[in-house]
Design a protein around this motif. Sequence first.
Motif, PDB file in Angstrom:
ATOM      1  N   THR A 121       0.826  -1.204   0.000  1.00  0.00           N
ATOM      2  CA  THR A 121       0.000   0.000   0.000  1.00  0.00           C
ATOM      3  C   THR A 121       0.862   1.256   0.000  1.00  0.00           C
ATOM      4  O   THR A 121       0.585   2.220  -0.731  1.00  0.00           O
ATOM      5  CB  THR A 121      -0.945  -0.008   1.210  1.00  0.00           C
ATOM      6  OG1 THR A 121      -1.784  -1.166   1.153  1.00  0.00           O
ATOM      7  CG2 THR A 121      -1.812   1.239   1.240  1.00  0.00           C
ATOM      8  N   SER A 122       1.927   1.246   0.796  1.00  0.00           N
ATOM      9  CA  SER A 122       2.797   2.419   0.855  1.00  0.00           C
ATOM     10  C   SER A 122       3.422   2.714  -0.505  1.00  0.00           C
ATOM     11  O   SER A 122       3.471   3.874  -0.935  1.00  0.00           O
ATOM     12  CB  SER A 122       3.909   2.206   1.888  1.00  0.00           C
ATOM     13  OG  SER A 122       3.386   2.109   3.188  1.00  0.00           O
TER      14      SER A 122
ATOM     15  N   PHE B 173       1.030   4.484  -2.928  1.00  0.00           N
ATOM     16  CA  PHE B 173       0.777   5.875  -2.570  1.00  0.00           C
ATOM     17  C   PHE B 173       2.008   6.733  -2.796  1.00  0.00           C
ATOM     18  O   PHE B 173       1.910   7.883  -3.240  1.00  0.00           O
ATOM     19  CB  PHE B 173       0.343   5.972  -1.100  1.00  0.00           C
ATOM     20  CG  PHE B 173      -1.132   5.805  -0.888  1.00  0.00           C
ATOM     21  CD1 PHE B 173      -1.986   6.892  -0.954  1.00  0.00           C
ATOM     22  CD2 PHE B 173      -1.664   4.558  -0.628  1.00  0.00           C
ATOM     23  CE1 PHE B 173      -3.346   6.739  -0.757  1.00  0.00           C
ATOM     24  CE2 PHE B 173      -3.026   4.394  -0.428  1.00  0.00           C
ATOM     25  CZ  PHE B 173      -3.873   5.488  -0.494  1.00  0.00           C
TER      26      PHE B 173
ATOM     27  N   SER C  25       2.243   7.113  -6.828  1.00  0.00           N
ATOM     28  CA  SER C  25       1.052   7.292  -7.670  1.00  0.00           C
ATOM     29  C   SER C  25       0.999   6.224  -8.756  1.00  0.00           C
ATOM     30  O   SER C  25       0.808   6.509  -9.943  1.00  0.00           O
ATOM     31  CB  SER C  25       1.045   8.689  -8.302  1.00  0.00           C
ATOM     32  OG  SER C  25       1.035   9.682  -7.314  1.00  0.00           O
TER      33      SER C  25
ATOM     34  N   PRO D  18      -3.607   3.806  -5.405  1.00  0.00           N
ATOM     35  CA  PRO D  18      -3.762   4.969  -4.533  1.00  0.00           C
ATOM     36  C   PRO D  18      -5.243   5.245  -4.243  1.00  0.00           C
ATOM     37  O   PRO D  18      -6.115   4.866  -5.021  1.00  0.00           O
ATOM     38  CB  PRO D  18      -3.157   6.115  -5.362  1.00  0.00           C
ATOM     39  CG  PRO D  18      -2.287   5.452  -6.377  1.00  0.00           C
ATOM     40  CD  PRO D  18      -2.931   4.138  -6.670  1.00  0.00           C
TER      41      PRO D  18
ATOM     42  N   ALA E 286      -4.356  10.755  -8.532  1.00  0.00           N
ATOM     43  CA  ALA E 286      -3.427  10.653  -7.400  1.00  0.00           C
ATOM     44  C   ALA E 286      -2.235  11.574  -7.599  1.00  0.00           C
ATOM     45  O   ALA E 286      -1.786  12.258  -6.663  1.00  0.00           O
ATOM     46  CB  ALA E 286      -2.966   9.205  -7.228  1.00  0.00           C
TER      47      ALA E 286
ATOM     48  N   TYR F  86      -1.132  14.480  -5.091  1.00  0.00           N
ATOM     49  CA  TYR F  86       0.103  14.404  -4.308  1.00  0.00           C
ATOM     50  C   TYR F  86       1.304  15.062  -4.992  1.00  0.00           C
ATOM     51  O   TYR F  86       2.232  15.507  -4.328  1.00  0.00           O
ATOM     52  CB  TYR F  86       0.441  12.940  -4.012  1.00  0.00           C
ATOM     53  CG  TYR F  86      -0.608  12.249  -3.176  1.00  0.00           C
ATOM     54  CD1 TYR F  86      -0.852  12.642  -1.863  1.00  0.00           C
ATOM     55  CD2 TYR F  86      -1.363  11.203  -3.702  1.00  0.00           C
ATOM     56  CE1 TYR F  86      -1.815  12.007  -1.103  1.00  0.00           C
ATOM     57  CE2 TYR F  86      -2.335  10.567  -2.941  1.00  0.00           C
ATOM     58  CZ  TYR F  86      -2.554  10.965  -1.646  1.00  0.00           C
ATOM     59  OH  TYR F  86      -3.507  10.352  -0.896  1.00  0.00           O
TER      60      TYR F  86
END
Length: 303
Positions: free
Chosen positions: A225-226, A229, A232, A256, A284, A288
């Motif tokens: 998951t990290s 994110f 993107s 994301p 995303a 970000y």
Amino acid sequence: MARMIKVAVVQLHTTALDPHGNFTKASEYIRQAASQGAQLAVLPEYHLTGYVPEDPVFHEQVDMVQCKKYLNRYCELARELSICIVPGTLVERHDVDPDAMKMSLSGSVTLRDAKGTQYQLLNTAYFISNDGSILGSYRKKNLWHTERAHQSRGEDKHTAIATPLGKIGLLTCWDLAFPEAFRELARDGADMIIMPTCWTVDESWPYGLKLNPNYESLILNSMITSRCFENSCAVVFANAGGPADVYIGLSQVTMPFTGPIGGIWDSSEGFFVADIDMEVLREAELNYKVREDVASEGWHYGH
């Protein structure tokens, strides 16, 4: 490039030293995925032979003649079904010139067979297009501790591959623990990072298990998951399946904003199909602006 990409992830239970049987089973899963409209099918690391480097038969089965035979069969299958395939990884035996070894990186391990021939084992992932052509490959750079006695690490930079599905990055298993690898691929334009994996629990650390019996699941889900994110990007994680005392599974496609959009949440064999919406990745980045930052002039990190 289409907005929606349908991806199939196969969580295969490999039978050690049975490449024919494993290929047959993997091919059937790919056929099922294609029948459901999948545009890409991804298999796990070591899916053809398993990883048993102490067995002399293993070293015979990873001979380049054998590897090319099965790679060509996957190319034929991709062409027949009009589906892109990442056929997990193939451990490849490459004979080496002893004089050339002086130029190799410190992560290289040279083995010797009964005839005295020196060779290296390289863990290689390929991207096969839906017309059967090989568009790119990646040799695993970050080797797990127990792999280092037999394998050599890849020496090439992390680069994205142009495909009919957009720009794709390939990484393998323990690469997951190194954000730098993902960042290099993202900087090179990869929107989807595909990870054939053979992450097992039979080497879990006893101290960690005392603190949290499920720490392996925690680290996998957290890092996957990290990484999506942080960059993107979509992460397509194809792990090996099998008995729960050895395998952890948890194959998944993660995005994301949403996190996982499909997966197998135990170690059972099977496959699933997930729809990657490329608009999510664009939104995303708009939110970000990570890629914009790392591409900017004078970016303050050296990697």
